[in-house]
Design a protein around this motif. Sequence first.
Motif, mmCIF file in Angstrom:
data_model
loop_
_atom_site.group_PDB
_atom_site.id
_atom_site.type_symbol
_atom_site.label_atom_id
_atom_site.label_comp_id
_atom_site.label_asym_id
_atom_site.label_seq_id
_atom_site.Cartn_x
_atom_site.Cartn_y
_atom_site.Cartn_z
ATOM 1 N N PHE A 80 -38.312 19.141 -12.237
ATOM 2 C CA PHE A 80 -38.130 17.896 -11.481
ATOM 3 C C PHE A 80 -36.751 17.865 -10.831
ATOM 4 C CE2 PHE A 80 -36.416 13.601 -11.290
ATOM 5 C CZ PHE A 80 -37.397 12.924 -10.589
ATOM 6 N N GLY A 81 -35.737 18.218 -11.600
ATOM 7 C CA GLY A 81 -34.381 18.229 -11.075
ATOM 8 C C GLY A 81 -34.205 19.227 -9.945
ATOM 9 N N ALA A 82 -34.859 20.395 -10.082
ATOM 10 C CA ALA A 82 -34.756 21.414 -9.043
ATOM 11 C C ALA A 82 -35.337 20.905 -7.728
ATOM 12 C CB ALA A 82 -35.479 22.680 -9.488
ATOM 13 N N GLU A 83 -36.494 20.268 -7.805
ATOM 14 C CA GLU A 83 -37.131 19.766 -6.596
ATOM 15 C C GLU A 83 -36.335 18.609 -6.001
ATOM 16 O OE1 GLU A 83 -39.511 21.319 -5.180
ATOM 17 O OE2 GLU A 83 -39.797 22.736 -6.823
ATOM 18 N N LEU A 84 -35.824 17.717 -6.851
ATOM 19 C CA LEU A 84 -35.035 16.591 -6.364
ATOM 20 C C LEU A 84 -33.772 17.085 -5.677
ATOM 21 C CD1 LEU A 84 -34.476 13.545 -6.183
ATOM 22 C CD2 LEU A 84 -33.406 13.694 -8.447
ATOM 23 N N ASP A 85 -33.143 18.100 -6.246
ATOM 24 C CA ASP A 85 -31.903 18.611 -5.675
ATOM 25 C C ASP A 85 -32.145 19.234 -4.310
ATOM 26 O OD1 ASP A 85 -28.955 19.194 -6.658
ATOM 27 O OD2 ASP A 85 -29.621 20.934 -5.524
ATOM 28 N N SER A 86 -33.234 19.980 -4.167
ATOM 29 C CA SER A 86 -33.536 20.589 -2.875
ATOM 30 C C SER A 86 -33.812 19.522 -1.819
ATOM 31 C CB SER A 86 -34.744 21.529 -3.000
ATOM 32 O OG SER A 86 -34.402 22.672 -3.751
ATOM 33 N N LEU A 87 -34.542 18.488 -2.211
ATOM 34 C CA LEU A 87 -34.813 17.393 -1.285
ATOM 35 C C LEU A 87 -33.514 16.699 -0.879
ATOM 36 C CD1 LEU A 87 -36.742 15.490 0.215
ATOM 37 C CD2 LEU A 87 -36.956 14.169 -1.905
ATOM 38 N N ALA A 88 -32.643 16.443 -1.856
ATOM 39 C CA ALA A 88 -31.370 15.787 -1.563
ATOM 40 C C ALA A 88 -30.510 16.645 -0.646
ATOM 41 C CB ALA A 88 -30.630 15.499 -2.873
ATOM 42 N N ASP A 89 -30.481 17.959 -0.884
ATOM 43 C CA ASP A 89 -29.686 18.850 -0.038
ATOM 44 C C ASP A 89 -30.200 18.856 1.394
ATOM 45 O OD1 ASP A 89 -28.218 19.417 -2.238
ATOM 46 O OD2 ASP A 89 -28.803 21.517 -2.402
ATOM 47 N N SER A 90 -31.515 18.881 1.549
ATOM 48 C CA SER A 90 -32.099 18.906 2.889
ATOM 49 C C SER A 90 -31.727 17.654 3.674
ATOM 50 C CB SER A 90 -33.617 19.053 2.796
ATOM 51 O OG SER A 90 -34.195 19.068 4.087
ATOM 52 N N LEU A 91 -31.730 16.510 2.999
ATOM 53 C CA LEU A 91 -31.417 15.261 3.678
ATOM 54 C C LEU A 91 -29.915 15.081 3.884
ATOM 55 C CD1 LEU A 91 -33.934 12.859 1.877
ATOM 56 C CD2 LEU A 91 -34.133 13.864 4.155
ATOM 57 N N SER A 92 -29.117 15.391 2.847
ATOM 58 C CA SER A 92 -27.674 15.137 2.913
ATOM 59 C C SER A 92 -26.931 16.150 3.761
ATOM 60 C CB SER A 92 -27.083 15.120 1.498
ATOM 61 O OG SER A 92 -27.609 14.062 0.741
ATOM 62 N N PHE A 93 -27.381 17.417 3.771
ATOM 63 C CA PHE A 93 -26.655 18.468 4.471
ATOM 64 C C PHE A 93 -27.403 19.024 5.664
ATOM 65 C CE2 PHE A 93 -25.583 18.944 -0.167
ATOM 66 C CZ PHE A 93 -24.441 18.159 -0.091
ATOM 67 N N GLY A 94 -28.606 18.520 5.899
ATOM 68 C CA GLY A 94 -29.365 18.932 7.064
ATOM 69 C C GLY A 94 -29.593 17.778 8.012
ATOM 70 N N MET A 95 -30.393 16.824 7.594
ATOM 71 C CA MET A 95 -30.749 15.708 8.461
ATOM 72 C C MET A 95 -29.553 14.809 8.767
ATOM 73 S SD MET A 95 -33.566 12.694 7.924
ATOM 74 C CE MET A 95 -32.462 11.740 6.879
ATOM 75 N N ALA A 96 -28.803 14.401 7.722
ATOM 76 C CA ALA A 96 -27.692 13.459 7.931
ATOM 77 C C ALA A 96 -26.619 14.029 8.861
ATOM 78 C CB ALA A 96 -27.103 13.046 6.583
ATOM 79 N N PRO A 97 -26.093 15.258 8.642
ATOM 80 C CA PRO A 97 -25.098 15.790 9.592
ATOM 81 C C PRO A 97 -25.654 15.935 11.001
ATOM 82 C CG PRO A 97 -25.065 17.039 7.545
ATOM 83 C CD PRO A 97 -26.261 16.152 7.486
ATOM 84 N N ALA A 98 -26.939 16.309 11.117
ATOM 85 C CA ALA A 98 -27.533 16.461 12.448
ATOM 86 C C ALA A 98 -27.517 15.133 13.201
ATOM 87 C CB ALA A 98 -28.957 16.994 12.317
ATOM 88 N N ILE A 99 -27.889 14.060 12.525
ATOM 89 C CA ILE A 99 -27.907 12.745 13.170
ATOM 90 C C ILE A 99 -26.494 12.259 13.477
ATOM 91 C CG2 ILE A 99 -28.516 10.324 12.844
ATOM 92 C CD1 ILE A 99 -30.937 11.224 11.273
ATOM 93 N N ILE A 100 -25.569 12.461 12.527
ATOM 94 C CA ILE A 100 -24.181 12.027 12.747
ATOM 95 C C ILE A 100 -23.572 12.740 13.944
ATOM 96 C CG2 ILE A 100 -21.859 12.027 11.758
ATOM 97 C CD1 ILE A 100 -23.190 11.661 9.000
ATOM 98 N N LEU A 101 -23.767 14.060 14.018
ATOM 99 C CA LEU A 101 -23.215 14.818 15.141
ATOM 100 C C LEU A 101 -23.876 14.427 16.454
ATOM 101 C CD1 LEU A 101 -22.894 18.296 13.416
ATOM 102 C CD2 LEU A 101 -21.006 16.910 14.295
ATOM 103 N N PHE A 102 -25.165 14.134 16.414
ATOM 104 C CA PHE A 102 -25.845 13.705 17.637
ATOM 105 C C PHE A 102 -25.272 12.383 18.130
ATOM 106 C CE2 PHE A 102 -29.183 11.387 19.879
ATOM 107 C CZ PHE A 102 -29.497 12.295 20.883
#
Length: 261
Positions: A80-102
Amino acid sequence: MGPKAAEDEVAVSRRAGEGLTLRAVLPNAITAAALCSGLTGIRFAIAGEWQAAVIAIILAGLLDGIDGRIARLLKAQSRFGAELDSLADSLSFGMAPAIILFLWTLEDLPRVGWFASLAFALCCALRLARFNARIDMDDQPHKSAGFLTGIPAPVGAGLAFLPFFLTMATDLDVFRDPLVNGIWVLVIAVLMISNVATLSWASIRPRRHIRLEIIAAAGLLFAALLLEPWWTLSALSMIYLLTLPFGALRYRKIRLQRAAR
């Protein structure tokens, strides 16, 4: 694993169907906090509070760096922790920086800028998916040699913000140019999913006679972050970029030595 095994660490397998233990609550709560911090960065960016937005992403990176270690310290690894961490990384370091930079600069070139933002978020997700797919594989040449494959997601997010760091440090709008930032974001996106061998913490083993100097340097680095955060973050990003060719050459040397044996 748990919340997710670091890329330079060996995952610990658990019995199938084993539930989430009470002691696993703390590391997963830290992962959830990292996720909330990353997404809150988007909220700050929408309000035009750029510094707060980037600091939120940096805070998410710090939390991401300790959740897995706390889980291993408490022996609270879980799928559970492994899956939660991957989801959090995708959102925090992928989606969020992409939107902020845009919102910060790339929207001045709507089509090209949005394409670069999408590429960054997508490549971050693909990198994490590749890591999860290989987590139980024994044949991982980079990992067995103490290296990573490509740039880690939190580091990629930090490097993507290098133009922002320089803008805050120098007050020069030249670093905010949307075309330059779009190209830069694409370069970092490609490096995240590349097969380039990069240095990991496991490969950094200082000698005993310089450990006191390293402790002193760490203290001075913390002070520099307090006094001149943007210059310090810019310098750290550039230093990491300089280690990329060194890591590739070092891995090539190790690979040739293994082939010779």
